[in-house]
Motif scaffolding. Structure first.
Motif, PDB file in Angstrom:
ATOM      1  N   LEU A 244       8.622 118.548  -8.699  1.00 41.88           N
ATOM      2  CA  LEU A 244       8.375 117.928  -9.813  1.00 41.88           C
ATOM      3  C   LEU A 244       8.358 117.257 -10.977  1.00 41.88           C
ATOM      4  CD1 LEU A 244       7.411 114.302  -7.605  1.00 41.88           C
ATOM      5  CD2 LEU A 244      10.251 115.615  -8.239  1.00 41.88           C
TER       6      LEU A 244
ATOM      7  N   GLN B 184       6.561 119.443  -3.689  1.00 40.44           N
ATOM      8  CA  GLN B 184       6.594 118.160  -4.974  1.00 40.44           C
ATOM      9  C   GLN B 184       5.494 118.257  -5.724  1.00 40.44           C
ATOM     10  OE1 GLN B 184       5.479 114.053  -3.320  1.00 40.44           O
ATOM     11  NE2 GLN B 184       7.666 113.452  -3.031  1.00 40.44           N
TER      12      GLN B 184
ATOM     13  N   ARG C   1      -2.224 116.635  -2.082  1.00 42.09           N
ATOM     14  CA  ARG C   1      -1.230 115.839  -3.652  1.00 42.09           C
ATOM     15  C   ARG C   1      -2.544 115.644  -4.457  1.00 42.09           C
ATOM     16  NH1 ARG C   1       3.071 112.251  -3.573  1.00 42.09           N
ATOM     17  NH2 ARG C   1       3.577 111.649  -2.109  1.00 42.09           N
TER      18      ARG C   1
END
Length: 200
Positions: A181, A177, A26
């Motif tokens: 995103l 992601q 992340r």
């Protein structure tokens, strides 16, 4: 804390390793700093084995850097309550030992030397027994860095073979992601992206 009946069954990498891997992904595969507060030799050794730039390191001589000192000062100043360390506890900045650590609501976690889970390497066990006062309730606070190459070594060494496909799928999903995103929200006209694109 893992129940003694369930130790050595691959739970450690799920509880600790998988969380760290997801955080690292992340963070878009940029190096991250990690802290560990424990009196348990098995965990001290696991942390020393798993990451780079560890201080204190139970397996090899390590140098205390400015980054280590800066991070640990911030943790002890602002976050000690998060791991149950009261204001009465003293912190030794040279050894990174929290003396009388179990005074902030974590009393039930205090263990004697006979009760704590030992590491398979006696060097780690000796490191802990010689430096920590288990009667007083001392903890190490370890600081380490995780980077991409360190992550590769960790996955190869710690992750069970049958779980590799699952964790690689999760890594790919998290990376996608983090890439897709922001693009999606950029083109979504009713969503603000702070200073880059005010919402309509």
């Amino acid at each position: 804390m893992i129940d003694p009946d369930n130790r050595s069954k691959g739970l450690v990498w799920i509880l600790y390793g998988l969380t760290v891997v997801i955080m690292f992904c992340r963070h878009r595969l940029k190096p991250i700093w990690i802290s560990n507060v424990t009196q348990v030799p098995a965990i001290v050794g696991l942390f020393s084995e798993g990451f780079d730039s560890v201080y204190p390191d139970a397996l090899k001589d390590s140098r205390r850097t400015f980054d280590h000192i800066s991070l640990v000062r911030q943790i002890m100043l602002n976050h000690r309550h998060m791991f149950g360390v009261g204001h009465e506890a003293e912190f030794d900045e040279k050894s990174f030992i929290i003396k009388n650590a179990y005074t902030g609501g974590s009393n039930n976690l205090l263990k004697s030397w006979d009760e704590v889970a030992k590491h398979r390497n006696d060097q780690v066990n000796n490191f802990c027994s010689e430096r920590l006062d288990y009667n007083r309730g001392d903890d190490f606070i370890q600081i380490a860095k995780l980077d991409f190459f360190n992550l590769q070594r960790y996955i190869i060494r710690v992750v069970p073979i049958k779980s590799l496909a699952m964790i690689l799928n999760n890594i790919i999903l998290v990376i996608l992601q983090s890439i897709l995103l922001p693009i999606y929200y950029w083109f979504k006209s009713d969503t603000s992206t702070m200073d880059l694109k005010p919402g309509r």
